[in-house]
Design an enzyme around this catalytic site. Sequence first.
Site, PDB file in Angstrom:
ATOM      1  CG  HIS A 123       0.461   4.173 -25.377  1.00 12.70           C
ATOM      2  ND1 HIS A 123      -0.203   5.091 -26.491  1.00 12.70           N
ATOM      3  CD2 HIS A 123      -0.643   3.827 -24.229  1.00 12.70           C
ATOM      4  CE1 HIS A 123      -1.045   4.988 -25.554  1.00 12.70           C
ATOM      5  NE2 HIS A 123      -1.616   4.368 -24.664  1.00 12.70           N
ATOM      6  CG  HIS A 125      -1.585  -0.010 -21.653  1.00 11.80           C
ATOM      7  ND1 HIS A 125      -1.750   0.698 -20.833  1.00 11.80           N
ATOM      8  CD2 HIS A 125      -1.425   0.681 -23.041  1.00 11.80           C
ATOM      9  CE1 HIS A 125      -2.317   1.986 -21.110  1.00 11.80           C
ATOM     10  NE2 HIS A 125      -2.173   1.732 -22.716  1.00 11.80           N
TER      11      HIS A 125
END
Length: 137
Positions: A123, A125
């Site tokens: 992922h 950010h």
Amino acid sequence: MSDEVEAAKKAAADYEASDKDGAGPPTVFDKILSGEWESKKVHDDDKCYAFRDVNPQAPVHVLVIPKKRDGLVKLSTAREDQSALLGHMLYVAGRIGKKECPKGFRIVINDGEQGSQAVYHLHIHVLGGRQMQWPPG
């Protein structure tokens, strides 16, 4: 030891103890993608999904994840055939940052235990909405 470090150590142990196929155990992101858990959508296309972090570290904190994990649990273990997806995710993160943080933003990818990765589903950010500090951690 901080909560972030404790979470990263636990996640690393869980990942290492998983079935060793490189995919890792199911994650909170799998539950979000399946609709089992709610999220505040920011972006959605055929390759990735972006949503607001439930524990924001800045006024704007969005996570960009691949819709199909396909073993993409850490940047350091990404395969060459995933490079287009990684580029697309970074492009999407940049578009979100530009739209939501016109004065600037930070992109972060945590990798592994010492990188404080707490969820083994790659992922990105997107952080902004305030002045970022250096060094970050």
